[in-house]
Design a protein around this motif. Structure first.
Motif, PDB file in Angstrom:
ATOM      1  N   ASP A 111       5.234  -2.979  35.707  1.00 17.70           N
ATOM      2  CA  ASP A 111       5.311  -2.222  37.028  1.00 17.70           C
ATOM      3  C   ASP A 111       6.573  -1.362  36.543  1.00 17.70           C
ATOM      4  OD1 ASP A 111       5.921  -0.956  39.502  1.00 17.70           O
ATOM      5  OD2 ASP A 111       4.706  -2.259  40.560  1.00 17.70           O
TER       6      ASP A 111
ATOM      7  N   ASP B  52       2.910   6.751  43.351  1.00 13.97           N
ATOM      8  CA  ASP B  52       2.719   5.271  42.735  1.00 13.97           C
ATOM      9  C   ASP B  52       1.248   4.539  42.967  1.00 13.97           C
ATOM     10  OD1 ASP B  52       2.814   4.599  45.639  1.00 13.97           O
ATOM     11  OD2 ASP B  52       3.584   2.496  45.157  1.00 13.97           O
ATOM     12  N   VAL B  53       0.173   5.890  43.590  1.00 16.93           N
ATOM     13  CA  VAL B  53      -0.992   5.321  43.846  1.00 16.93           C
ATOM     14  C   VAL B  53      -2.087   6.023  42.970  1.00 16.93           C
ATOM     15  CG1 VAL B  53      -0.500   4.655  46.164  1.00 16.93           C
ATOM     16  CG2 VAL B  53      -1.164   7.195  45.606  1.00 16.93           C
TER      17      VAL B  53
ATOM     18  N   ASN C 199       3.994   3.466  39.699  1.00 16.47           N
ATOM     19  CA  ASN C 199       2.830   2.471  39.606  1.00 16.47           C
ATOM     20  C   ASN C 199       2.898   1.689  38.216  1.00 16.47           C
ATOM     21  OD1 ASN C 199       0.515   0.951  40.264  1.00 16.47           O
ATOM     22  ND2 ASN C 199      -0.149   2.929  41.127  1.00 16.47           N
ATOM     23  N   ASP C 200       1.780   1.250  37.653  1.00 21.21           N
ATOM     24  CA  ASP C 200       1.769   0.206  36.343  1.00 21.21           C
ATOM     25  C   ASP C 200       1.685   1.221  35.077  1.00 21.21           C
ATOM     26  OD1 ASP C 200       2.114  -1.694  38.401  1.00 21.21           O
ATOM     27  OD2 ASP C 200       0.086  -2.214  38.164  1.00 21.21           O
TER      28      ASP C 200
ATOM     29  N   ASN D  61       9.437   4.434  40.943  1.00 16.13           N
ATOM     30  CA  ASN D  61       8.250   3.608  40.984  1.00 16.13           C
ATOM     31  C   ASN D  61       6.997   4.544  40.836  1.00 16.13           C
ATOM     32  OD1 ASN D  61       6.197   1.577  41.231  1.00 16.13           O
ATOM     33  ND2 ASN D  61       6.227   1.731  43.441  1.00 16.13           N
TER      34      ASN D  61
ATOM     35  N   GLY E 159       6.839   4.851  46.570  1.00 15.80           N
ATOM     36  CA  GLY E 159       6.083   3.805  46.653  1.00 15.80           C
ATOM     37  C   GLY E 159       6.887   2.650  47.305  1.00 15.80           C
TER      38      GLY E 159
ATOM     39  N   GLU F 233      -3.458   0.818  39.535  1.00 11.76           N
ATOM     40  CA  GLU F 233      -2.775  -0.453  40.251  1.00 11.76           C
ATOM     41  C   GLU F 233      -3.949  -1.196  40.317  1.00 11.76           C
ATOM     42  OE1 GLU F 233      -1.089  -1.394  44.585  1.00 11.76           O
ATOM     43  OE2 GLU F 233      -0.059  -0.112  43.660  1.00 11.76           O
TER      44      GLU F 233
END
Length: 434
Positions: free
Chosen positions: A366, A199-200, A426-427, A424, A133, A329
């Motif tokens: 994050d 990260d998506v 994502n959250d 990374n 990401g 996200e």
């Protein structure tokens, strides 16, 4: 929505639980599950007959390169581009830095370096592409006829539009000389193996860093439709470029992808499962709500508050003590003049909606350690968040309206600071109901 398998350990430690420490430990476990030093080695391909060239882009690119160097059995060379502050020491692979989330001149130079590194290779050569990401901004090569200033203007407009990450990437790909499969095109006829840290939402390889090694199913027409939907104010050159649609991205079925393989090595779901395992070890029942939740950050916070209330009052969708886990996200449509990020805005929306509900705690952050442009990963909400805010002279509702969640949690001392994690996925959001 599902309960994580495995149940709750007999004789759990709920009565000894300190909520802040529990939530921090859970978040740290989620991040650790995506550590490139552990995630990369199992997915490395066999060395080729010819050269091995490593190229990479993203927030985790430098640590991924470090992992490759430690485990690669033969000669290799290459270059990767990562975010400022995300560098890692390497010996054979050069590490370049650039700006994120808004690209700078180094982003353009880095993209050119990566394309140059894969040019002129033959069928016996291997390109090992390390993608994570943040790569969209870190390798920002304008399409012919456009400038980096044009791309920066578009990027800023997208970040403030409320568009989802896949919508942003659709527009970005059609303004780029690098994204949307163009790196794979430049590397042909060499074999390409891309190692991806997602990260998506949905882990679509075409969306991760705008898919430099993946065929692009989107189109110029789709990008123009998004520009109109979000009423983006674009430079004239950008609008003309999109309307002309002169050079489409490589599409599914293009022969250049016959020797391209994309391997997903770390993803949000795996991190959530690691967080669930940690929760069970502490005697807390985990409930996974999904790894791809999207929507306006504050509205997602409001929905999660409703679920937490249902747990406390009705024992549904699971009885307390439990922790509600989610990833994905969310987006922030900026209307105010404050400072914030999607995780702290989610948390402030959650706190306002909870209204001081007893026995509900939360963390959101994050996994790269940076919530938007702020040097914090996220924050923690406690049952007395609103009471402490009032005592400090803070108006939670007004600060939410001003997109000023960062300042809100800094004033309370409830921010979560990890520094760059060098990965990374994502959250991660966790709501603890006791």
């Amino acid at each position: 929505m599902r309960e994580a398998s495995g149940g709750v350990p007999e004789g759990g430690v709920v009565t000894e639980l300190e909520p802040r420490s529990f939530l921090r430990g859970l978040f740290e476990q989620a991040v650790r599950a995506a550590d490139p030093l552990f995630a990369v080695p199992p997915f490395l391909p066999e060395p080729p007959k010819g050269r091995t060239v490593v190229v990479g882009l993203g927030k985790a690119a430098a640590v991924m390169a470090q992992a490759v160097e430690r485990h690669w059995p033969g000669p290799l060379e290459g270059v990767v581009v990562t975010r400022d502050g995300h560098e890692a020491p390497t010996e054979r692979i050069e590490v370049l830095s650039a700006s994120h989330p808004v690209p700078d001149e180094r982003s353009e130079a880095g993209a050119k370096r990566l394309l140059a590194a894969v040019e002129g290779l033959g069928p016996d050569d291997l390109v090992l592409c390390l993608v994570s990401g943040g790569g969209s901004a870190l390798c920002a090569l304008p399409a012919p006829g456009l400038t980096l200033a044009d791309k920066i203007a578009v990027n800023r407009a997208l970040l403030h539009s409320g568009a989802s990450i896949d919508e942003m990437n659709c527009v970005r790909k059609h303004l780029s000389g690098f994204k949307g499969g163009r790196l794979a095109k430049a590397a042909a006829p060499a074999r390409v193996v891309a190692l991806l840290i997602s990260d998506v939402p949905g882990d679509d390889p075409a969306v991760i860093a705008s898919g430099p090694t993946v065929p692009d199913p989107t189109s110029f027409a789709g990008a123009l439709a998004l520009v109109r939907r979000y009423r983006l104010d674009l430079p004239d050159a950008v609008r003309r470029h999109l309307e002309a649609g002169a050079e489409e991205t490589p599409k599914p079925g293009d022969p250049i992808f016959q020797r391209v393989e994309n391997r997903l090595i770390a993803a949000p779901q795996r991190s959530l499962e690691q967080a669930a395992s940690f929760a069970r070890s502490q005697g807390i029942r985990p409930l996974l709500l999904g790894d791809a939740l999207e929507g306006e950050s504050r509205e997602v916070g409001r929905v999660m508050a409703g679920i937490a209330r249902s747990v406390r009052r009705h024992g549904e969708p699971c009885p307390a003590p439990c922790v509600l886990l989610s990833g994905g996200e969310t987006t922030v449509t900026v209307r105010g003049q404050g400072r914030g990020g999607r995780n702290v805005e989610f948390l402030l929306g959650l706190a306002v909606a909870l209204g001081g509900e007893r026995d509900v705690w939360a963390i959101a952050g994050d996994t790269d350690g940076i919530d938007g442009a702020e040097e914090v990963a996220g924050a923690i909400v406690t049952p007395d968040t609103l009471a402490r805010a009032r005592a400090a002279g803070l108006d939670a509702h007004r600060m939410l309206d001003e997109n000023d969640a960062h300042r809100f949690f800094v004033a309370l001392g409830d921010q979560v600071v990890t520094g760059p994690t060098l990965t990374n996925v994502n959250d991660v959001r966790a709501i603890l109901v006791l």
